[in-house]
Enzyme design. Structure first.
Site, mmCIF file in Angstrom:
data_model
loop_
_atom_site.group_PDB
_atom_site.id
_atom_site.type_symbol
_atom_site.label_atom_id
_atom_site.label_comp_id
_atom_site.label_asym_id
_atom_site.label_seq_id
_atom_site.Cartn_x
_atom_site.Cartn_y
_atom_site.Cartn_z
ATOM 1 N N ILE A 1 0.925 -1.040 0.136
ATOM 2 C CA ILE A 1 -0.063 -0.044 0.019
ATOM 3 C C ILE A 1 0.992 1.244 0.066
ATOM 4 O O ILE A 1 0.557 1.954 -0.759
ATOM 5 C CB ILE A 1 -0.800 -0.050 1.118
ATOM 6 C CG1 ILE A 1 -2.181 -1.131 0.861
ATOM 7 C CG2 ILE A 1 -1.651 1.262 1.227
ATOM 8 C CD1 ILE A 1 -2.815 -1.351 2.184
ATOM 9 N N CYS A 2 1.788 1.246 0.694
ATOM 10 C CA CYS A 2 2.754 2.322 0.863
ATOM 11 C C CYS A 2 3.296 2.769 -0.582
ATOM 12 O O CYS A 2 3.428 3.918 -0.911
ATOM 13 C CB CYS A 2 3.947 2.005 1.711
ATOM 14 S SG CYS A 2 5.296 3.252 1.995
#
Length: 87
Positions: A45-46
């Site tokens: 996600i990052c």
């Protein structure tokens, strides 16, 4: 802390990193800002969130919009991640 709603003023807090230091309200004073967070460094996600933000950064810069990303990781973890992903 009460839940925030659209249009509420974000509480002031200290910003500290290798680029800026001081408080949020002083940093964004007189400009628009986009504030987003990501769960942890070294996560999928990052990677997608910060990657897309990096792609859009020139458009925000043209409009005088400051972008800020919040992380709950410590500074060393973020520096390590930046070296792996963006350098």
């Amino acid at each position: 802390m009460p839940i925030m709603s659209l249009g509420d003023e974000l509480p002031n807090f200290y910003l500290g990193n290798d680029v800026e230091s001081g408080n949020l309200h002083d940093y964004i004073s007189g400009s628009w800002a986009v504030l987003f967070s990501y769960p942890r460094s070294f996560t999928p996600i990052c990677t997608t969130e910060l990657g897309r933000a990096a792609q859009l950064a020139p458009e925000f810069d043209k409009r005088g919009v400051k972008m800020l990303a919040l992380s709950c990781d410590n500074g060393d973890s973020n520096k390590d991640w930046i070296q792996v992903r963006f350098v």
